[in-house]
Design a protein around this motif. Structure first.
Motif, PDB file in Angstrom:
ATOM      1  N   ILE A  40       0.829  -1.237  -0.032  1.00 15.34           N
ATOM      2  CA  ILE A  40       0.117  -0.060   0.193  1.00 15.34           C
ATOM      3  C   ILE A  40       0.983   1.233   0.058  1.00 15.34           C
ATOM      4  CG2 ILE A  40      -1.708   1.270   1.559  1.00 15.34           C
ATOM      5  CD1 ILE A  40      -2.971  -1.270   2.263  1.00 15.34           C
ATOM      6  N   ALA A  41       1.828   1.297   1.093  1.00 14.57           N
ATOM      7  CA  ALA A  41       2.630   2.578   0.971  1.00 14.57           C
ATOM      8  C   ALA A  41       4.015   2.453   0.671  1.00 14.57           C
ATOM      9  CB  ALA A  41       2.499   3.046   2.452  1.00 14.57           C
ATOM     10  N   HIS A  42       4.666   1.504   1.461  1.00 15.38           N
ATOM     11  CA  HIS A  42       6.225   1.546   1.188  1.00 15.38           C
ATOM     12  C   HIS A  42       6.614   1.179  -0.330  1.00 15.38           C
ATOM     13  CE1 HIS A  42       5.773   1.306   5.595  1.00 15.38           C
ATOM     14  NE2 HIS A  42       6.938   1.826   5.647  1.00 15.38           N
ATOM     15  N   ILE A 101      14.328   2.730   0.794  1.00 12.16           N
ATOM     16  CA  ILE A 101      13.805   4.013   1.348  1.00 12.16           C
ATOM     17  C   ILE A 101      15.008   4.623   2.180  1.00 12.16           C
ATOM     18  CG2 ILE A 101      12.179   4.862   3.142  1.00 12.16           C
ATOM     19  CD1 ILE A 101      10.310   2.515   2.150  1.00 12.16           C
ATOM     20  N   LYS A 155      13.133  -1.826   2.586  1.00 11.45           N
ATOM     21  CA  LYS A 155      13.490  -0.722   3.426  1.00 11.45           C
ATOM     22  C   LYS A 155      14.927  -0.180   3.014  1.00 11.45           C
ATOM     23  CE  LYS A 155      13.980  -0.635   8.477  1.00 11.45           C
ATOM     24  NZ  LYS A 155      14.397  -1.308   9.481  1.00 11.45           N
ATOM     25  N   PHE A 160       5.536   2.398  -2.765  1.00 12.08           N
ATOM     26  CA  PHE A 160       5.537   3.806  -3.684  1.00 12.08           C
ATOM     27  C   PHE A 160       6.720   4.401  -3.119  1.00 12.08           C
ATOM     28  CE2 PHE A 160       1.394   1.587  -4.040  1.00 12.08           C
ATOM     29  CZ  PHE A 160       1.322   1.242  -5.211  1.00 12.08           C
ATOM     30  N   MET A 161       6.718   4.445  -1.695  1.00 12.62           N
ATOM     31  CA  MET A 161       7.898   5.323  -1.233  1.00 12.62           C
ATOM     32  C   MET A 161       9.117   4.928  -1.431  1.00 12.62           C
ATOM     33  SD  MET A 161       6.815   5.552   2.922  1.00 12.62           S
ATOM     34  CE  MET A 161       5.933   6.589   3.446  1.00 12.62           C
TER      35      MET A 161
END
Lengths: 146, 504
Positions: B15-17, B88, B85, B19-20
């Motif tokens: 959902i989020a990471h 990011i 990770k 795309f981050m």
């Protein structure tokens, strides 16, 4: 997608769980979720997979749940940051909390992916940090993801 | 023309990471002056998918995903795998690292980036290694208990030689250590079914455990079979595959819906266990048991007749360990070493156990990575500065017994590194055997002499010495080989400027 009623500023919370409880309360009041407890459980379950902490004080707790009736984004600013497992070990003070309905056809996720991408940019983060009021935040966010 | 980076991001929830990470990589790559495209594997599905032309033109591909991403599209491309990770936290560092260390993804899959290195895609070996990985804790605890009890089983004569193996159960301490010894033996006995159970589990999941464990127990039980000895490890391997594939077949049968709930917990294990029993008792049990008896008797008489035989075996096993650094040949040597040790312990007791292949394999494990490290220290000028850093990495991995630490080197110049690894590892294997060292359990590195239990003629030194000699041989061969290659490359470079470097 971010509504002013879903911007929660300067709350205090001692833990993730306590924070989820207060978000869920607001979510129930604003009609985002039908079952506050289920929403809390969903958020907690996502955290156990891996921390949703980003960096620079930001985290993005989220979950996809049948309890979500009207999908929404919440913005939370804490009085004091709490431990969240951020990659740069800062305390989490600013959160986007994403409530996604189980029947989403992808359009909500699209918006959220935009928001996630935006969060990577330092200027977006500093705008949010220095925003004076809830309406400023709503404007910043909606402009960013429109 | 700027270099092209492709990346795939995917996180657990998607959902989020996802795309981050995508955004971070895009920004970083652009800032570094690369062309970049990021394919996102989120809950929405795959977005921004690569075209085959883009893959063709990519210089390096980064997979930053916590989910499974198929690499089938990237054969012969330089691929680096890591977690979402990492993209990011430090996208620049990741891109830089990818350009430096990403390995070509080959069909065999053993040279992909830094995560799945040394992996074998041979599914039979994979199942066996899975079984072995479940068995190892039991093997080590049983082995160490045996070893400890064994020390107290000897009484020393006046000259300090150890004589009269046995326990005096009349005394409290004698009884205690005899029980400790028996405890270790029980561990070794259970180890065979445990191994078979989890090998079968790897093939066909939970319903396969019962038939494989029961089958492996009976094929290893002389009393049940009515034979002289059990069929040991080889028997267990055969039973594991037999049970695994019977269950796999049974799972494909379209059972009536009404009995579906009890199929995996009752119908399949019951049928498969019965089938395994029939095959083992009336079919393969006796012949395999005789073959195994003959094999180990043969190994023993060979060792008795020719003093050099074990040393030759030790060298061969060492060579296999160094050959493909965690690939199938390496795994076969490890499996063989474990098998010979556990079977001969069961058959002849700890005194008659054959430690040779197992000990040689463990001594050889750290030679390739430590050899690469030593070479980067001794022959600095033939390595790039990045390789010198990689050398330290290899040392850390070698010290904890991870052969795979040498793979980035071996993949860069296989013709130089593989012979060097093979010969150095063989030397280490032969030397520990010549010293008569016995490896009961612990780390497969020089540290094994402290972290683990190794019986050797004098404390610590023979083990460390053997490995160090092997490491030195490997390092010198690497240094020499690379110097030759460098000279050759210089000559060729004078003749013509080829595109080989860009391709490498």
């Amino acid at each position: 997608m971010l509504k002013q009623e879903n911007v929660i500023l300067d709350v205090s919370a001692s833990s993730k769980e306590a924070l989820f409880e207060s978000i869920s309360k607001v979510a129930l009041e604003t009609g985002v979720v039908s079952d506050a407890a289920a929403f809390v459980e969903g958020l907690k379950a996502r955290e156990t997979v891996s921390s949703t902490g980003f960096m620079d004080g930001f985290a993005i707790p989220h979950c996809k749940s049948t309890a979500v009736k009207n999908p929404a984004v919440f913005f939370i600013r804490l009085q004091e940051g709490i431990e969240w497992g951020l990659t740069d070990n800062t305390a989490a003070q600013y959160m986007f909390c994403l409530a996604i309905s189980d029947s989403d056809d992808g359009s909500q996720l699209k918006v959220l992916s935009k928001l996630s991408r935006k969060l990577v940019h330092a200027d977006f983060r500093s705008q949010l940090k220095t925003a004076a009021s809830a309406s400023d935040i709503v404007e910043i966010v909606n402009q960013a993801i429109s | 023309m700027s270099k092209k980076v492709l990346a795939i991001t995917g996180c657990a929830a998607g959902i989020a990471h996802t795309f981050m990470a995508a955004e971070s990589l895009e920004n970083a790559a652009k800032a570094m002056g690369y062309d970049v495209k990021v394919e996102t594997h989120g809950t929405i599905g795959v977005e921004n998918e690569f075209t085959s032309k883009e893959i063709q033109e990519a210089d390096v591909i980064i997979i930053a995903a916590d989910i499974d991403v198929s690499l089938d599209r990237f054969i012969d491309k330089r691929v680096m795998k890591t977690y979402v990770k990492a993209a990011i936290e430090n996208p620049e560092g990741l891109i830089k690292q990818a350009f430096e260390t990403a390995q070509k993804h080959s069909v065999k899959g053993e040279t992909v980036g830094n995560v799945s290195l040394g992996k074998t895609n041979n599914s039979a070996v994979k199942h066996l290694m899975s079984g072995i990985s479940y068995m190892i804790p039991m093997c080590i605890s049983a082995g160490l208990l045996l070893a400890i009890a064994n020390i107290f089983a000897f009484s020393a004569d006046d000259a300090g030689n150890l004589v009269n193996w046995g326990f005096d159960v009349e005394t409290a301490s004698g009884l205690f250590f005899s029980k400790l010894f028996a405890l270790g033996q029980i561990g070794f006995k259970l180890m065979i079914p445990l191994f078979a159970g989890f090998t079968a589990y790897s093939i066909a999941d939970r319903p396969a455990i019962a038939p494989a464990m029961i089958g492996a127990y009976i094929i290893n039980d002389p009393a049940f079979l009515g034979t002289e000895a059990g069929a040991g490890f080889l028997g267990a391997i055969i039973v594991a595959f037999l049970a695994g594939y019977i269950v796999k077949y049974l799972k494909q049968i379209p059972w009536p819906k009404i009995i579906m709930p009890i199929v995996p917990i009752m119908v399949i294990p019951l049928l498969a266990t019965f089938a395994v029993f029939v095959v083992v008792f009336y079919g393969i049990g006796h012949p395999i048991a005789s073959v195994m008896t003959a094999l180990y008797d043969g190994l023993n008489s060979l060792s008795n007749a020719y003093a050099a035989a074990p040393i030759f075996i030790g060298a061969l096993i060492g060579a296999m360990i160094g050959f493909d650094l965690g690939g199938p040949v390496n795994k076969i040597a490890l499996i063989f070493g474990t098998a010979v040790f556990t079977d001969t312990v069961a058959k002849y007791g700890i005194q008659g156990a054959n430690f040779v292949p197992g000990t040689a394999a463990q001594a050889a494990i750290s030679v390739a990575p430590l050899g690469a490290w030593l070479a980067t220290k001794l022959f600095k000028n033939v390595f790039s500065s990045d390789q010198v850093v990689m050398g330290n990495n290899a040392m850390a991995m070698g010290m904890v017994g991870i052969t795979e630490g040498a793979i980035p080197f071996a993949a860069s110049k296989p013709l130089v590194f593989i012979p060097a690894n093979v010969i150095g590892s063989a030397v280490a294997g032969a030397l520990v055997t010549a010293f008569g060292a016995k490896f009961y359990g612990g780390l497969g590195s020089p540290l094994g002499t402290f972290v683990g239990y190794i019986e050797q003629p004098m404390p610590f030194l023979p083990w460390i010495f053997s490995i160090c000699v092997g490491v030195s041989v490997t390092a010198c061969m690497i240094g020499f080989g690379l110097k030759q290659a460098q000279k050759k490359a210089l000559k060729e470079a004078e003749k013509e400027e080829t595109g080989e470097v860009a391709h490498a």
